[in-house]
Scaffold this motif. Structure first.
Motif, PDB file in Angstrom:
ATOM      1  N   SER A  64     -26.057 -36.596  35.856  1.00 36.40           N
ATOM      2  CA  SER A  64     -25.641 -37.784  35.108  1.00 36.40           C
ATOM      3  C   SER A  64     -26.427 -37.900  33.812  1.00 36.40           C
ATOM      4  CB  SER A  64     -25.878 -39.054  35.942  1.00 36.40           C
ATOM      5  OG  SER A  64     -25.120 -39.034  37.127  1.00 36.40           O
ATOM      6  N   LEU A  65     -25.811 -38.552  32.850  1.00 37.05           N
ATOM      7  CA  LEU A  65     -26.451 -38.921  31.601  1.00 37.05           C
ATOM      8  C   LEU A  65     -25.905 -40.273  31.164  1.00 37.05           C
ATOM      9  CD1 LEU A  65     -26.364 -35.677  29.396  1.00 37.05           C
ATOM     10  CD2 LEU A  65     -28.413 -36.789  30.295  1.00 37.05           C
ATOM     11  N   ARG A  66     -26.700 -40.990  30.383  1.00 37.85           N
ATOM     12  CA  ARG A  66     -26.202 -42.203  29.748  1.00 37.85           C
ATOM     13  C   ARG A  66     -26.408 -42.092  28.253  1.00 37.85           C
ATOM     14  NH1 ARG A  66     -28.129 -48.502  30.115  1.00 37.85           N
ATOM     15  NH2 ARG A  66     -29.819 -47.668  28.805  1.00 37.85           N
ATOM     16  N   LEU A  67     -25.305 -42.142  27.534  1.00 32.95           N
ATOM     17  CA  LEU A  67     -25.354 -42.147  26.074  1.00 32.95           C
ATOM     18  C   LEU A  67     -25.412 -43.584  25.569  1.00 32.95           C
ATOM     19  CD1 LEU A  67     -22.631 -39.475  25.223  1.00 32.95           C
ATOM     20  CD2 LEU A  67     -25.048 -39.139  25.792  1.00 32.95           C
ATOM     21  N   SER A  68     -26.119 -43.764  24.472  1.00 31.42           N
ATOM     22  CA  SER A  68     -26.199 -45.073  23.817  1.00 31.42           C
ATOM     23  C   SER A  68     -25.788 -44.923  22.363  1.00 31.42           C
ATOM     24  CB  SER A  68     -27.624 -45.623  23.871  1.00 31.42           C
ATOM     25  OG  SER A  68     -28.071 -45.779  25.200  1.00 31.42           O
ATOM     26  N   CYS A  69     -25.238 -45.982  21.829  1.00 29.75           N
ATOM     27  CA  CYS A  69     -24.867 -46.010  20.414  1.00 29.75           C
ATOM     28  C   CYS A  69     -25.198 -47.397  19.881  1.00 29.75           C
ATOM     29  CB  CYS A  69     -23.391 -45.711  20.247  1.00 29.75           C
ATOM     30  SG  CYS A  69     -22.762 -45.950  18.565  1.00 29.75           S
ATOM     31  N   ARG A  79     -20.755 -52.362  27.011  1.00 26.15           N
ATOM     32  CA  ARG A  79     -21.385 -52.802  25.773  1.00 26.15           C
ATOM     33  C   ARG A  79     -22.291 -53.980  26.044  1.00 26.15           C
ATOM     34  NH1 ARG A  79     -16.965 -53.877  21.641  1.00 26.15           N
ATOM     35  NH2 ARG A  79     -18.652 -54.817  20.411  1.00 26.15           N
ATOM     36  N   ASP A  80     -23.326 -54.100  25.224  1.00 29.02           N
ATOM     37  CA  ASP A  80     -24.237 -55.229  25.244  1.00 29.02           C
ATOM     38  C   ASP A  80     -24.244 -55.804  23.834  1.00 29.02           C
ATOM     39  OD1 ASP A  80     -26.354 -57.004  25.237  1.00 29.02           O
ATOM     40  OD2 ASP A  80     -27.607 -55.772  26.527  1.00 29.02           O
ATOM     41  N   ASN A  81     -23.495 -56.866  23.634  1.00 29.94           N
ATOM     42  CA  ASN A  81     -23.369 -57.427  22.289  1.00 29.94           C
ATOM     43  C   ASN A  81     -24.689 -57.997  21.770  1.00 29.94           C
ATOM     44  OD1 ASN A  81     -20.718 -56.656  22.151  1.00 29.94           O
ATOM     45  ND2 ASN A  81     -19.882 -58.686  22.618  1.00 29.94           N
ATOM     46  N   ALA A  82     -25.568 -58.390  22.671  1.00 29.76           N
ATOM     47  CA  ALA A  82     -26.872 -58.912  22.241  1.00 29.76           C
ATOM     48  C   ALA A  82     -27.750 -57.803  21.662  1.00 29.76           C
ATOM     49  CB  ALA A  82     -27.574 -59.575  23.406  1.00 29.76           C
ATOM     50  N   LYS A  83     -27.482 -56.573  22.059  1.00 25.77           N
ATOM     51  CA  LYS A  83     -28.274 -55.435  21.575  1.00 25.77           C
ATOM     52  C   LYS A  83     -27.500 -54.562  20.597  1.00 25.77           C
ATOM     53  CE  LYS A  83     -31.147 -55.106  25.735  1.00 25.77           C
ATOM     54  NZ  LYS A  83     -31.607 -54.232  26.847  1.00 25.77           N
ATOM     55  N   ASN A  84     -26.304 -54.985  20.222  1.00 24.90           N
ATOM     56  CA  ASN A  84     -25.467 -54.201  19.299  1.00 24.90           C
ATOM     57  C   ASN A  84     -25.297 -52.759  19.784  1.00 24.90           C
ATOM     58  OD1 ASN A  84     -25.439 -56.492  17.771  1.00 24.90           O
ATOM     59  ND2 ASN A  84     -26.374 -55.588  15.955  1.00 24.90           N
ATOM     60  N   THR A  85     -25.117 -52.607  21.074  1.00 23.84           N
ATOM     61  CA  THR A  85     -25.129 -51.277  21.670  1.00 23.84           C
ATOM     62  C   THR A  85     -23.933 -51.073  22.603  1.00 23.84           C
ATOM     63  OG1 THR A  85     -27.549 -51.211  21.576  1.00 23.84           O
ATOM     64  CG2 THR A  85     -26.487 -49.661  23.062  1.00 23.84           C
ATOM     65  N   VAL A  86     -23.378 -49.878  22.532  1.00 23.10           N
ATOM     66  CA  VAL A  86     -22.357 -49.457  23.476  1.00 23.10           C
ATOM     67  C   VAL A  86     -22.916 -48.266  24.242  1.00 23.10           C
ATOM     68  CG1 VAL A  86     -21.182 -47.929  21.827  1.00 23.10           C
ATOM     69  CG2 VAL A  86     -19.930 -48.848  23.779  1.00 23.10           C
ATOM     70  N   TYR A  87     -22.551 -48.192  25.517  1.00 18.73           N
ATOM     71  CA  TYR A  87     -23.058 -47.142  26.396  1.00 18.73           C
ATOM     72  C   TYR A  87     -21.914 -46.317  26.973  1.00 18.73           C
ATOM     73  CZ  TYR A  87     -27.071 -50.326  26.392  1.00 18.73           C
ATOM     74  OH  TYR A  87     -28.105 -51.142  26.019  1.00 18.73           O
ATOM     75  N   GLY A 101     -25.778 -53.051  10.671  1.00 21.73           N
ATOM     76  CA  GLY A 101     -25.169 -53.466   9.417  1.00 21.73           C
ATOM     77  C   GLY A 101     -23.837 -54.157   9.519  1.00 21.73           C
ATOM     78  N   GLY A 102     -23.377 -54.462  10.720  1.00 24.27           N
ATOM     79  CA  GLY A 102     -22.097 -55.133  10.838  1.00 24.27           C
ATOM     80  C   GLY A 102     -22.121 -56.167  11.936  1.00 24.27           C
ATOM     81  N   ALA A 103     -21.053 -56.910  12.048  1.00 25.27           N
ATOM     82  CA  ALA A 103     -20.927 -57.896  13.115  1.00 25.27           C
ATOM     83  C   ALA A 103     -20.413 -57.177  14.350  1.00 25.27           C
ATOM     84  CB  ALA A 103     -19.973 -58.990  12.688  1.00 25.27           C
ATOM     85  N   PHE A 104     -21.321 -56.864  15.248  1.00 26.50           N
ATOM     86  CA  PHE A 104     -20.964 -56.015  16.387  1.00 26.50           C
ATOM     87  C   PHE A 104     -19.845 -56.620  17.219  1.00 26.50           C
ATOM     88  CE2 PHE A 104     -21.656 -52.454  18.983  1.00 26.50           C
ATOM     89  CZ  PHE A 104     -21.654 -52.822  20.319  1.00 26.50           C
TER      90      PHE A 104
END
Length: 124
Positions: A17-22, A72-80, A26-29
């Motif tokens: 397994s792996l978990r990618l993060s992005c 996604r975690d909108n508080a962290k501006n991150t998608v997994y 600079g934008g409104a996530f």
């Protein structure tokens, strides 16, 4: 302007397994639908998974359904992208993409911003 930075790629054995993060800068996530695409050597870029701006809608390619999970975690501006039961055919560069006010799409043309990609290699 939105900048996307992927991380989490690497070398893993088949079945692992792996978990990618992005992370988006600079934008409104919250206004962004997010997608993951991948491109194997010598092949065209293909859709993997997408998630709407609220996280309520998710979409997957048939080849990863049941093994990969986008969130996604909108508080962290991150998608997994959580990837389980990895196969050698999952080996590719994985790209994160953002679609402003989109609902989540499997079409590359819908996406406005792209990350630089992160390599995932699955050994047999």
């Amino acid at each position: 302007q939105v900048q996307l930075v992927e991380s989490g790629g690497g070398l893993v054995q088949a079945g692992g397994s792996l978990r990618l993060s992005c992370v988006a800068f600079g934008g409104a996530f919250r206004s962004l639908a997010m997608g993951w695409f991948r491109q194997a050597t010598g092949k065209e870029r293909e859709f993997v998974a997408a998630i709407g701006w609220s996280g309520g809608s998710t979409y997957y390619a048939d080849s990863v359904k049941g093994r990969f999970t986008i969130s996604r975690d909108n508080a962290k501006n991150t998608v997994y992208l959580r990837m389980n039961s990895l196969k050698p055919e999952d080996t590719a560069v994985y790209y994160c993409a953002a679609d402003v006010w989109g609902g989540g799409s499997n079409r590359m043309q819908e996406y406005d911003y792209w990350g630089q990609g992160t390599q995932v290699t699955v050994s047999s």
